[in-house]
Design a protein around this motif. Structure first.
Motif, PDB file in Angstrom:
ATOM      1  N   UNK A 168       0.829  -1.203   0.000  1.00  0.00           N
ATOM      2  CA  UNK A 168       0.000   0.000   0.000  1.00  0.00           C
ATOM      3  C   UNK A 168       0.862   1.250   0.000  1.00  0.00           C
ATOM      4  N   UNK A 169       0.220   2.403  -0.105  1.00  0.00           N
ATOM      5  CA  UNK A 169       0.941   3.671  -0.153  1.00  0.00           C
ATOM      6  C   UNK A 169       0.366   4.674   0.845  1.00  0.00           C
ATOM      7  N   UNK A 170       1.261   5.367   1.566  1.00  0.00           N
ATOM      8  CA  UNK A 170       0.897   6.600   2.245  1.00  0.00           C
ATOM      9  C   UNK A 170       1.035   7.703   1.205  1.00  0.00           C
ATOM     10  N   UNK A 199       7.253   7.815  13.189  1.00  0.00           N
ATOM     11  CA  UNK A 199       5.812   7.665  12.986  1.00  0.00           C
ATOM     12  C   UNK A 199       5.453   7.793  11.508  1.00  0.00           C
ATOM     13  N   UNK A 200       5.989   8.839  10.850  1.00  0.00           N
ATOM     14  CA  UNK A 200       5.618   9.112   9.474  1.00  0.00           C
ATOM     15  C   UNK A 200       6.817   9.246   8.553  1.00  0.00           C
ATOM     16  N   UNK A 201       6.556   9.183   7.240  1.00  0.00           N
ATOM     17  CA  UNK A 201       7.684   9.117   6.313  1.00  0.00           C
ATOM     18  C   UNK A 201       8.352  10.465   6.086  1.00  0.00           C
ATOM     19  N   UNK A 202       7.686  11.598   6.364  1.00  0.00           N
ATOM     20  CA  UNK A 202       8.364  12.874   6.234  1.00  0.00           C
ATOM     21  C   UNK A 202       9.476  13.011   7.281  1.00  0.00           C
ATOM     22  N   UNK A 219      22.419   1.782   9.853  1.00  0.00           N
ATOM     23  CA  UNK A 219      21.203   1.664  10.655  1.00  0.00           C
ATOM     24  C   UNK A 219      20.107   0.982   9.856  1.00  0.00           C
ATOM     25  N   UNK A 220      19.210   0.283  10.560  1.00  0.00           N
ATOM     26  CA  UNK A 220      17.957  -0.187   9.988  1.00  0.00           C
ATOM     27  C   UNK A 220      16.874   0.834  10.332  1.00  0.00           C
ATOM     28  N   UNK A 221      15.736   0.755   9.637  1.00  0.00           N
ATOM     29  CA  UNK A 221      14.693   1.758   9.843  1.00  0.00           C
ATOM     30  C   UNK A 221      13.310   1.116   9.866  1.00  0.00           C
ATOM     31  N   UNK A 222      12.427   1.708  10.674  1.00  0.00           N
ATOM     32  CA  UNK A 222      11.005   1.373  10.661  1.00  0.00           C
ATOM     33  C   UNK A 222      10.211   2.676  10.583  1.00  0.00           C
ATOM     34  N   UNK A 223       9.313   2.766   9.624  1.00  0.00           N
ATOM     35  CA  UNK A 223       8.356   3.866   9.570  1.00  0.00           C
ATOM     36  C   UNK A 223       6.996   3.239   9.841  1.00  0.00           C
ATOM     37  N   UNK A 224       6.374   3.615  10.947  1.00  0.00           N
ATOM     38  CA  UNK A 224       5.134   2.964  11.373  1.00  0.00           C
ATOM     39  C   UNK A 224       3.964   3.311  10.457  1.00  0.00           C
ATOM     40  N   UNK A 225       3.981   4.513   9.873  1.00  0.00           N
ATOM     41  CA  UNK A 225       2.878   5.022   9.036  1.00  0.00           C
ATOM     42  C   UNK A 225       1.598   5.220   9.831  1.00  0.00           C
ATOM     43  N   UNK A 226       1.595   4.815  11.053  1.00  0.00           N
ATOM     44  CA  UNK A 226       0.563   5.097  12.059  1.00  0.00           C
ATOM     45  C   UNK A 226       1.122   4.589  13.369  1.00  0.00           C
ATOM     46  N   UNK A 227       1.150   5.445  14.381  1.00  0.00           N
ATOM     47  CA  UNK A 227       1.756   5.025  15.647  1.00  0.00           C
ATOM     48  C   UNK A 227       1.004   3.842  16.260  1.00  0.00           C
ATOM     49  N   UNK A 246      11.990   8.345  17.285  1.00  0.00           N
ATOM     50  CA  UNK A 246      11.779   9.737  16.908  1.00  0.00           C
ATOM     51  C   UNK A 246      10.272   9.958  16.745  1.00  0.00           C
ATOM     52  N   UNK A 247       9.522   9.788  17.840  1.00  0.00           N
ATOM     53  CA  UNK A 247       8.074   9.926  17.785  1.00  0.00           C
ATOM     54  C   UNK A 247       7.669  11.390  17.943  1.00  0.00           C
TER      55      UNK A 247
END
Length: 300
Positions: A168-170, A199-202, A219-227, A246-247
Motif C-alpha cells: 500500500x501507499x501513504x 511515525x511518518x515518512x516525512x 542503521x535499519x529503519x522502521x516507519x510505522x505510518x501510524x503510531x 523519533x516519535x
C-alpha cells in the motif's frame, strides 16, 4: 493470539486481557494515556476515539454508546450473541466472525476506496515545491518515494507516495493526506544492530537528509505510518540491540514513547532533539538548519 480453551468459563473469559483481545480482532489503540487505551469504537464508524479500555482494571467503556463492562459484556454486544455462544467461540467451537465481516463490508460500502491509477518518478512541480517547503531534498525523496496518481469518487488526484511492506501507499500532497490500502509499516533492513523508528515518512526523509553522509548500512529503519502499528513493529524493532525512537511530541506520540521505554532498555527516546516542535520534520523546517550538525555527529 489464540484464546482457545476447551473448558472456557465466565471467569476465565473475564480474565482475558481486553487490549490483547481487541488486537486479535484487528483493533489498535489511537492513543495511550497511562492505563487508558483509546480506540475508534468497534461498534460504529467514527473519526475520534471514544472507546476506552482501562488496562489495569481490564474494563471498557464506550462514551458514545454509554455502555461498558468486561470482556463478556463486550463480546455479547459486539457479536450480538448469548453468553454460552461467546464462551463456545472463545473455546474455538463456534465461529462468530460473520457480524464482523458484515461490519467490514458495510464500512467498505460507506468509505470510497482509493484506486491507484499510475506510479511514476516524482516530477510534478507542485510536489517538488512541497518537498522544498518541507526542507526535503528532491534526490532523497525520489530515492524513497513515487508520484502516485489515484482515483477517488470518479476524480483523479496525485501525491507523494511512500510504499509500505504490504504494497500500500501513504499519500501526501500540500492539501491532502490519505492511504491506498493495505495500510502497514515500512521497514528497511541493512544488517545493522541498531534501528531508528519514525511515525511518518516525512520524518524519515528529514532524517535521511540530515544524515546523508552516513554509510547506508549503519542503521535499519522502521516507519510505522501510524503510531497504532507500534505493537505490529515490535518483533522487527526488538531484534536489534538499540532502538532509537523519533516519535511526535504530541500526547499520543509521547504516550507510545513512555510505553516503549517501560518495555526494554533497548528503547531510546530521541525526541528531546525537537522538544519544542511537533516532530522531526517540523523542527527541520522551522529550526533544524542550524542544528543538523548535532544530529550528524550523534549518529556517527
Amino acid at each position: 493470539m489464540n484464546f482457545s480453551n476447551n473448558n472456557f468459563s465466565i471467569e476465565q473469559a473475564k480474565a482475558i486481557d481486553l487490549v490483547d483481545y481487541l488486537k486479535s480482532l484487528g483493533f489498535e489503540p489511537e492513543k495511550i494515556r497511562h492505563n487508558d487505551y483509546w480506540y475508534l469504537s468497534p461498534f460504529r464508524d467514527e473519526k475520534e476515539a471514544s472507546f476506552k479500555i482501562n488496562r489495569r482494571l481490564n474494563r471498557w467503556y464506550d462514551h458514545g454508546f454509554g455502555k461498558g463492562g468486561n470482556l463478556i459484556d463486550f463480546g455479547i454486544e459486539y457479536y450480538k450473541c448469548s453468553i454460552p455462544e461467546l464462551l463456545r467461540n472463545l473455546s474455538g467451537n463456534l465461529s462468530l466472525q460473520q457480524p464482523l465481516l458484515s461490519s467490514l463490508e458495510n464500512s467498505v460500502q460507506q468509505e470510497p476506496k482509493i484506486k491507484i491509477v499510475e506510479v511514476n518518478t516524482l516530477t510534478s512541480y507542485s510536489l517538488l515545491r512541497y518537498l522544498e517547503q518541507r526542507t526535503i531534498p528532491v534526490a532523497i525523496a525520489q530515492q524513497f518515494c513515487k508520484e502516485v496518481h489515484y482515483s477517488l469518487n470518479d476524480n483523479t488526484y496525485y501525491g507523494i507516495g511512500f510504499k509500505n511492506d504490504l504494497g500500500g501507499y501513504e499519500i501526501r500532497n500540500p492539501y491532502f493526506k490519505t492511504t491506498a490500502s493495505p495500510k502497514g509499516i515500512t521497514t528497511f533492513e541493512n544488517g545493522s544492530n541498531e534501528v531508528v523508528v519514525f511515525e511518518g515518512f516525512f520524518d524519515y526523509l528529514s532524517f535521511k537528509a540530515m544524515t546523508k553522509n552516513l554509510p547506508e548500512n549503519s542503521q535499519d529503519f522502521v516507519i510505522l505510518n501510524s503510531v497504532s502499528f507500534f505493537e505490529r513493529a515490535r518483533p522487527f524493532m526488538e531484534n536489534h540491540e538499540t532502538i532509537r525512537l523519533y516519535f511526535d511530541q504530541d500526547e499520543t506520540g509521547q504516550s507510545y514513547t513512555k510505553r516503549a521505554l517501560s518495555l526494554s532498555t533497548k528503547y531510546k527516546d530521541e525526541s528531546t532533539l525537537y522538544r519544542n516542535y511537533k516532530d522531526l520534520n517540523d523542527w527541520s523546517v522551522n529550526f533544524g538548519k542550524s542544528k543538523k550538525n548535532n544530529l550528524r555527529h550523534k549518529n556517527s
